[in-house]
Design an enzyme around this catalytic site. Sequence first.
Site, PDB file in Angstrom:
ATOM      1  N   ASN A 212      12.165 -35.890  -6.645  1.00 31.45           N
ATOM      2  CA  ASN A 212      11.979 -37.304  -6.297  1.00 31.45           C
ATOM      3  C   ASN A 212      10.956 -37.412  -5.175  1.00 31.45           C
ATOM      4  OD1 ASN A 212      13.393 -37.209  -3.643  1.00 31.45           O
ATOM      5  ND2 ASN A 212      15.083 -36.608  -4.970  1.00 31.45           N
ATOM      6  N   ASP A 281      20.693 -36.075  -8.555  1.00 31.07           N
ATOM      7  CA  ASP A 281      22.043 -36.312  -9.074  1.00 31.07           C
ATOM      8  C   ASP A 281      22.319 -35.471 -10.323  1.00 31.07           C
ATOM      9  OD1 ASP A 281      22.968 -38.184  -7.188  1.00 31.07           O
ATOM     10  OD2 ASP A 281      21.663 -39.695  -8.093  1.00 31.07           O
ATOM     11  N   LYS A 291       8.760 -20.249 -19.970  1.00 38.18           N
ATOM     12  CA  LYS A 291       8.095 -21.546 -19.928  1.00 38.18           C
ATOM     13  C   LYS A 291       8.190 -22.259 -21.292  1.00 38.18           C
ATOM     14  CE  LYS A 291       3.516 -23.422 -19.140  1.00 38.18           C
ATOM     15  NZ  LYS A 291       2.117 -23.098 -19.068  1.00 38.18           N
ATOM     16  N   PHE A 325      23.537 -41.645   3.648  1.00 34.19           N
ATOM     17  CA  PHE A 325      22.506 -42.646   3.373  1.00 34.19           C
ATOM     18  C   PHE A 325      22.793 -43.243   1.996  1.00 34.19           C
ATOM     19  CE2 PHE A 325      18.646 -42.710   6.168  1.00 34.19           C
ATOM     20  CZ  PHE A 325      19.166 -41.940   7.195  1.00 34.19           C
ATOM     21  N   LYS A 339      29.808 -46.813  -1.031  1.00 29.34           N
ATOM     22  CA  LYS A 339      29.648 -45.380  -0.722  1.00 29.34           C
ATOM     23  C   LYS A 339      30.398 -44.997   0.555  1.00 29.34           C
ATOM     24  CE  LYS A 339      25.520 -44.733  -3.449  1.00 29.34           C
ATOM     25  NZ  LYS A 339      24.097 -44.650  -3.607  1.00 29.34           N
ATOM     26  N   LYS A 343      32.939 -42.085  -0.284  1.00 31.49           N
ATOM     27  CA  LYS A 343      32.608 -40.750   0.228  1.00 31.49           C
ATOM     28  C   LYS A 343      33.236 -40.498   1.601  1.00 31.49           C
ATOM     29  CE  LYS A 343      28.495 -40.596  -2.643  1.00 31.49           C
ATOM     30  NZ  LYS A 343      27.363 -39.774  -3.022  1.00 31.49           N
TER      31      LYS A 343
HETATM   32  O1  PMT Z   1      12.278 -38.466   3.046  1.00 33.93           O
HETATM   33  P1  PMT Z   1      11.582 -39.793   3.274  1.00 33.93           P
HETATM   34  O2  PMT Z   1      10.299 -39.896   2.457  1.00 33.93           O
HETATM   35  O3  PMT Z   1      11.381 -40.079   4.734  1.00 33.93           O
HETATM   36  O4  PMT Z   1      12.520 -40.953   2.696  1.00 33.93           O
HETATM   37  C1  PMT Z   1      13.733 -41.220   3.299  1.00 33.93           C
HETATM   38  C2  PMT Z   1      14.840 -41.500   2.268  1.00 33.93           C
HETATM   39  C3  PMT Z   1      14.494 -42.771   1.508  1.00 33.93           C
HETATM   40  C4  PMT Z   1      14.971 -40.342   1.307  1.00 33.93           C
HETATM   41  C5  PMT Z   1      16.156 -41.643   3.064  1.00 33.93           C
HETATM   42  O5  PMT Z   1      16.032 -42.679   3.991  1.00 33.93           O
HETATM   43  C6  PMT Z   1      17.342 -41.943   2.153  1.00 33.93           C
HETATM   44  O6  PMT Z   1      17.625 -43.066   1.783  1.00 33.93           O
HETATM   45  N1  PMT Z   1      18.070 -40.851   1.784  1.00 33.93           N
HETATM   46  C7  PMT Z   1      19.200 -40.883   0.820  1.00 33.93           C
HETATM   47  C8  PMT Z   1      18.669 -40.723  -0.568  1.00 33.93           C
HETATM   48  C9  PMT Z   1      19.769 -40.642  -1.593  1.00 33.93           C
HETATM   49  O7  PMT Z   1      19.895 -39.651  -2.260  1.00 33.93           O
HETATM   50  O8  PMT Z   1      20.561 -41.694  -1.657  1.00 33.93           O
HETATM   51  P2  PMT Z   1      21.774 -41.841  -2.726  1.00 33.93           P
HETATM   52  O9  PMT Z   1      22.200 -43.260  -2.566  1.00 33.93           O
HETATM   53  O10 PMT Z   1      21.385 -41.376  -4.062  1.00 33.93           O
HETATM   54  O11 PMT Z   1      22.883 -40.866  -2.180  1.00 33.93           O
HETATM   55  C10 PMT Z   1      23.926 -41.294  -1.320  1.00 33.93           C
HETATM   56  C11 PMT Z   1      24.288 -40.207  -0.334  1.00 33.93           C
HETATM   57  O12 PMT Z   1      24.890 -39.108  -1.034  1.00 33.93           O
HETATM   58  C12 PMT Z   1      23.111 -39.634   0.447  1.00 33.93           C
HETATM   59  O13 PMT Z   1      23.552 -39.404   1.758  1.00 33.93           O
HETATM   60  C13 PMT Z   1      22.805 -38.312  -0.267  1.00 33.93           C
HETATM   61  O14 PMT Z   1      22.284 -37.355   0.635  1.00 33.93           O
HETATM   62  C14 PMT Z   1      24.206 -37.910  -0.755  1.00 33.93           C
HETATM   63  N2  PMT Z   1      24.213 -37.114  -1.994  1.00 33.93           N
HETATM   64  C15 PMT Z   1      23.728 -37.623  -3.150  1.00 33.93           C
HETATM   65  C16 PMT Z   1      23.810 -36.870  -4.298  1.00 33.93           C
HETATM   66  C17 PMT Z   1      24.377 -35.580  -4.259  1.00 33.93           C
HETATM   67  N3  PMT Z   1      24.443 -34.830  -5.327  1.00 33.93           N
HETATM   68  N4  PMT Z   1      24.854 -35.109  -3.100  1.00 33.93           N
HETATM   69  C18 PMT Z   1      24.797 -35.843  -1.975  1.00 33.93           C
HETATM   70  O15 PMT Z   1      25.238 -35.404  -0.904  1.00 33.93           O
END
Ligand code: PMT
Length: 407
Positions: A212, A281, A291, A325, A339, A343
């Site tokens: 991503n 995810d 490949k 986040f 969330k 979580k």
């Molecule tokens: O890196 P930059 O370019 O500065 O951009 C910053 C950002 C946009 C990436 C950052 O500010 C941000 O929003 N990060 C969270 C991105 C994310 O994966 O969000 P989510 O809503 O999909 O996930 C929710 C939370 O679960 C997040 O804390 C993520 O780290 C966590 N997660 C998600 C999936 C997974 N398999 N394991 C996790 O721990």
Amino acid sequence: MRIALGVSGGIAAYKAAELARLLIQRGHEVQAILTDAAQQFITPLTFATLTGRKPITSLFSDGSAESTLASSVEHIGVAQENDLLVVAPATANVLAQFAHGFAGDFLSTMYLAFTGPVVLAPAMNANMWGHPATRSNLEVLRGRGHVIVSPGDGFLACGVIGPGRLAEPVEIADAVDRACKPQVVHDLVGETVLITAGPTQEPIDPVRFLSNRSSGKMGFALAEAAAARGAHVILISGPVDLHTPSGVERVDVKTAEEMRNAVFAHLDGVSIVIKCAAVADFRVASVPQHKIKKTMARFSVELDPTPDILAELGRKKGDRLLIGFAAETENLVQEAKRKLEAKNCDMIVGNLVGQSDTGFESDDNQVILVTRSGTTELPRAPKRVIADQIFNESMKLRLLATAPYAH
Ligand code: PMT
């Protein structure tokens, strides 16, 4: 800056109105807090007119339409919302209350819940000013790092000539401005903060991957801020092109699985976890050894979910402060709240993504902080500034968690 202006009961209370006017003129937002005694000298209406906000005049809401308080824990809210507390005039009684931690009215209760800079401008009779009790209370308050704007010498209302006259409002406003200047706080000394940053890469075959747009900038800004505030920082990062902030221990990973394993391998002794990484995810269910050839007209892959690291951290939370986040393109607050609960986090930083000047890759960000006590919208700012604001809010959460009257 958002300034809480405490006014206590002395003849110099009228000068607090001039101070409120000066602070507003200098671009601050002012929330006046009047003690009962102050209201014997000056009316709430004066401050309402000057500041455009209803002054707080009592610890408890009386339920009337005129009441300033929305709830009985409003002192916590006011302590959280304001960046600085100034008390002018600060009577001998207020100094004693603050020094000894008495919480008998709104001002003294809010003081105990407040973690920002404090400016005190005492005013009283010369003998009261010189009394050993007042002198030792001042020493205690100075010892806490509070700024004391010393009273001037002159003819006092009680007819005595000597020290005790409230400093001029402009002098107090200058002291407020000096105290507002960003200072390096060392409130994370002794804490170990684990931060995840950047994207993950999930292989499709030996040369291709799913990923991503995360650049790592937000997570690295958090690591830099935490280190500057005195924390031991462990930064677990996906593949990014950024320098490691000074003093930060960095662990590089590629996949979500590797990130999960690194997080749990480094968790011992960690007191704050911030999951800023944009973890994939899904991962390819079965990665071929060789490949995938271009000669194939079309191919599809089956995806399996990756481990949800944040959810697992939530299940094993303990005393740790857990901050996640939420990157969303719609329903930001709703998703962040979902969330937070799903979580088991203490705070979710909601990040509206899908626009070019904030969120992924940009130097600035605009986020909303969602906790169980409410939401705080932060205006657009450089990621490093947002990082400090996230830590400011985290420290307030700590305080709330330990305050007996918060439960
Ligand atoms: O890196 P930059 O370019 O500065 O951009 C910053 C950002 C946009 C990436 C950052 O500010 C941000 O929003 N990060 C969270 C991105 C994310 O994966 O969000 P989510 O809503 O999909 O996930 C929710 C939370 O679960 C997040 O804390 C993520 O780290 C966590 N997660 C998600 C999936 C997974 N398999 N394991 C996790 O721990």
